[in-house]
Design a protein around this motif. Structure first.
Motif, mmCIF file in Angstrom:
data_model
loop_
_atom_site.group_PDB
_atom_site.id
_atom_site.type_symbol
_atom_site.label_atom_id
_atom_site.label_comp_id
_atom_site.label_asym_id
_atom_site.label_seq_id
_atom_site.Cartn_x
_atom_site.Cartn_y
_atom_site.Cartn_z
ATOM 1 N N VAL A 237 1.220 31.818 14.738
ATOM 2 C CA VAL A 237 0.160 32.265 13.814
ATOM 3 C C VAL A 237 -0.690 33.361 14.442
ATOM 4 N N VAL A 238 -1.066 33.191 15.713
ATOM 5 C CA VAL A 238 -1.990 34.142 16.328
ATOM 6 C C VAL A 238 -1.390 35.535 16.423
ATOM 7 N N GLU A 239 -0.068 35.639 16.421
ATOM 8 C CA GLU A 239 0.573 36.952 16.465
ATOM 9 C C GLU A 239 0.291 37.764 15.211
ATOM 10 N N TRP A 240 -0.045 37.077 14.117
ATOM 11 C CA TRP A 240 -0.369 37.761 12.865
ATOM 12 C C TRP A 240 -1.837 38.188 12.809
ATOM 13 N N CYS A 241 -2.594 37.807 13.805
ATOM 14 C CA CYS A 241 -4.035 38.090 13.787
ATOM 15 C C CYS A 241 -4.299 39.431 14.476
ATOM 16 N N PRO A 242 -4.896 40.398 13.773
ATOM 17 C CA PRO A 242 -5.194 41.701 14.399
ATOM 18 C C PRO A 242 -6.108 41.531 15.612
ATOM 19 N N LYS A 243 -5.927 42.369 16.611
ATOM 20 C CA LYS A 243 -6.696 42.240 17.838
ATOM 21 C C LYS A 243 -8.151 42.674 17.693
ATOM 22 N N TRP A 244 -8.485 43.305 16.575
ATOM 23 C CA TRP A 244 -9.879 43.675 16.389
ATOM 24 C C TRP A 244 -10.709 42.522 15.830
ATOM 25 N N ILE A 245 -10.072 41.401 15.499
ATOM 26 C CA ILE A 245 -10.805 40.227 15.010
ATOM 27 C C ILE A 245 -11.276 39.406 16.202
ATOM 28 N N ALA A 246 -12.568 39.194 16.281
ATOM 29 C CA ALA A 246 -13.150 38.478 17.413
ATOM 30 C C ALA A 246 -12.808 36.991 17.360
ATOM 31 N N PRO A 247 -12.517 36.381 18.497
ATOM 32 C CA PRO A 247 -12.228 34.939 18.524
ATOM 33 C C PRO A 247 -13.368 34.095 17.969
ATOM 34 N N ASN A 248 -14.605 34.502 18.251
ATOM 35 C CA ASN A 248 -15.745 33.732 17.741
ATOM 36 C C ASN A 248 -15.818 33.767 16.222
ATOM 37 N N LEU A 249 -15.340 34.854 15.642
ATOM 38 C CA LEU A 249 -15.311 34.939 14.187
ATOM 39 C C LEU A 249 -14.327 33.918 13.620
ATOM 40 N N LEU A 250 -13.179 33.766 14.286
ATOM 41 C CA LEU A 250 -12.210 32.748 13.864
ATOM 42 C C LEU A 250 -12.816 31.359 13.970
ATOM 43 N N THR A 251 -13.516 31.095 15.063
ATOM 44 C CA THR A 251 -14.161 29.796 15.266
ATOM 45 C C THR A 251 -15.177 29.515 14.173
ATOM 46 N N PHE A 252 -15.990 30.514 13.881
ATOM 47 C CA PHE A 252 -17.071 30.323 12.913
ATOM 48 C C PHE A 252 -16.525 30.141 11.497
ATOM 49 N N VAL A 253 -15.519 30.918 11.129
ATOM 50 C CA VAL A 253 -14.922 30.775 9.798
ATOM 51 C C VAL A 253 -14.291 29.386 9.655
ATOM 52 N N GLY A 254 -13.627 28.925 10.722
ATOM 53 C CA GLY A 254 -13.065 27.582 10.688
ATOM 54 C C GLY A 254 -14.128 26.530 10.482
ATOM 55 N N PHE A 255 -15.258 26.691 11.157
ATOM 56 C CA PHE A 255 -16.380 25.763 10.976
ATOM 57 C C PHE A 255 -16.907 25.795 9.548
ATOM 58 N N LEU A 256 -16.960 26.996 8.960
ATOM 59 C CA LEU A 256 -17.459 27.110 7.586
ATOM 60 C C LEU A 256 -16.562 26.376 6.596
ATOM 61 N N PHE A 257 -15.276 26.275 6.889
ATOM 62 C CA PHE A 257 -14.390 25.499 6.009
ATOM 63 C C PHE A 257 -14.769 24.020 6.022
ATOM 64 N N THR A 258 -15.175 23.497 7.169
ATOM 65 C CA THR A 258 -15.610 22.098 7.204
ATOM 66 C C THR A 258 -16.944 21.924 6.492
ATOM 67 N N VAL A 259 -17.810 22.930 6.593
ATOM 68 C CA VAL A 259 -19.081 22.883 5.862
ATOM 69 C C VAL A 259 -18.827 22.925 4.357
ATOM 70 N N LEU A 260 -17.856 23.762 3.943
ATOM 71 C CA LEU A 260 -17.491 23.826 2.531
ATOM 72 C C LEU A 260 -17.074 22.462 2.021
ATOM 73 N N ASN A 261 -16.244 21.756 2.796
ATOM 74 C CA ASN A 261 -15.833 20.414 2.395
ATOM 75 C C ASN A 261 -17.032 19.481 2.241
ATOM 76 N N PHE A 262 -17.921 19.530 3.223
ATOM 77 C CA PHE A 262 -19.094 18.656 3.180
ATOM 78 C C PHE A 262 -19.943 18.936 1.944
ATOM 79 N N LEU A 263 -20.126 20.205 1.627
ATOM 80 C CA LEU A 263 -20.932 20.565 0.455
ATOM 81 C C LEU A 263 -20.232 20.159 -0.844
ATOM 82 N N MET A 264 -18.901 20.303 -0.893
ATOM 83 C CA MET A 264 -18.159 19.890 -2.083
ATOM 84 C C MET A 264 -18.330 18.404 -2.350
#
Length: 378
Positions: free
Chosen positions: A20-47
């Motif tokens: 999967v990570v091979e499909w990720c452009p190198k200009w995308i920051a790792p912390n951005l991936l972490t934060f977006v992943g966290f937001l998916f769990t927040v989305l679930n909680f809010l739903m």
């Protein structure tokens, strides 16, 4: 350093994440991936907060509408995406040569908050009916997760190595599958009884404790041996892996979480308004947020090799709220305890977000980096 020995992780998930990570452009920051992943769990909680605030939607209570099946499907996809992003963020950091303390804090700090978000959503699958467990039992299921998560980081504080529990990968895969099954067959699929009267909810509860005993405690026990008193720990001298702290210093990080657990236990057992049954979701939110703050401070201490705080300031307003709740019946009625609980939820959430964002900003200034950008690929 982190050591992942889970067979599921080694033989299944890591090969998948490497693809999967091979499909990720190198200009995308790792912390951005972490934060977006966290937001998916927040989305679930809010739903689930919207569709099943009181955890009755799967209990076949006539006056409460069941959770729409599409919500379970979205929850499964969200957990899968969050798990995947959490799995590739470190790999992306190595690809972009941006590994560092900020990424570690960002990853594990958000994980400490997720520790209550995902299980709370899972509780909606079984609800509060005859096929599940009471909110107070779910509350201590959460504490089981909190303690094991904290012990892993306490271990790293003393040994310099983070042993990743086997139960994490298994629980994430199980959560995805359970949400998928529920989206296809409905919550009725879990309305069964096993021999001996054990329900699906009881199995859910039992799994938490079995995972803690089987996959976590042996690893923690080894780490504790490394972290023992420097004059008596043979392993520390033999392997040179321990921090060589005295026994009292090694145990110091356990003080705030134990104090918090004691106060929480007194509160949920003896609350005049029985808040854990009146509004379990808000109780879980307050407890999970304060725990995350305690854990984040431990992570900062072990990253910076500084002495861990022996007391967390959030315990003061929380302890005052708990103490005041016991005198409410004579000063304004027990319902005021619930109002104070909502105020506490807002206060600790804002305070925790402020703390986390402040630490991240300070680290960015210190290392001269941007949290969500890979500077050399701009």
């Amino acid at each position: 350093d982190a050591l992942d020995t889970s067979p599921l992780s080694i033989y299944v998930m890591h090969p998948f994440w490497n693809r999967v990570v091979e499909w990720c452009p190198k200009w995308i920051a790792p912390n951005l991936l972490t934060f977006v992943g966290f937001l998916f769990t927040v989305l679930n909680f809010l739903m689930f907060t919207y569709y099943d605030y009181d955890f009755y939607a799967s209990s076949d209570v006539p006056e409460v509408a069941p959770v729409p099946r599409w919500v379970w499907g979205v929850a499964a996809i969200s957990i899968f995406l969050a798990y995947t992003l959490d799995g590739i963020d470190g790999k992306q950091a190595r690809r972009t040569q941006t590994s560092g303390p900020l990424g570690e804090l960002f990853d594990h700090g958000l994980d400490s908050w997720t520790a209550f978000l995902i299980p709370t959503c899972m509780y909606s699958v079984f609800g509060r009916g005859s096929h599940s467990i009471a909110p107070i039992r779910m509350y201590f299921c959460l504490w089981n997760i909190f303690i094991n998560f904290y012990l892993s980081h306490w271990e790293k504080y003393n040994t310099g190595v983070l042993f990743l529990p086997w139960g994490y990968d298994a629980s994430m895969v199980a959560s995805i599958l359970i949400f998928l099954v529920t989206s296809i067959f409905g919550h009725e699929a879990w309305a069964f009884k096993l021999p001996g009267g054990m329900s699906a909810g009881h199995m859910f509860e039992l799994t938490f404790y079995i995972c803690a005993i089987i996959s976590n405690l042996p690893i923690i026990e080894y780490g504790a041996a490394l972290a023992a008193n420097s004059q008596t720990s043979f392993l520390s001298y033999r392997d040179g892996t321990g921090k060589m702290r005295t026994f009292s210093e090694a145990m110091r990080p356990l003080v705030p979480v134990i104090v918090f657990l004691v106060i929480c236990s007194i509160w949920v057992f003896y609350s005049p308004y029985d808040v854990v049954n009146k509004d379990p979701r808000c109780v879980y939110l307050v407890t999970g947020t304060i725990f995350s703050n305690i854990c984040c401070r431990l992570i900062v201490s072990q990253m910076s090799s500084t002495r861990c705080e022996i007391f967390n300031w959030m315990i003061i307003p929380f302890g005052s709220f708990v103490a005041l709740s016991f005198v409410l019946p004579s000063t304004g009625g027990p319902s005021l305890e619930l109002v104070m609980l909502y105020a506490m939820a807002v206060f600790v959430t804002v305070a925790h977000i402020y703390y986390g964002s402040s630490v991240v900003r300070q680290m960015c200034r210190h290392f001269r980096i941007n949290c969500f950008r890979v500077m050399k690929y701009e």
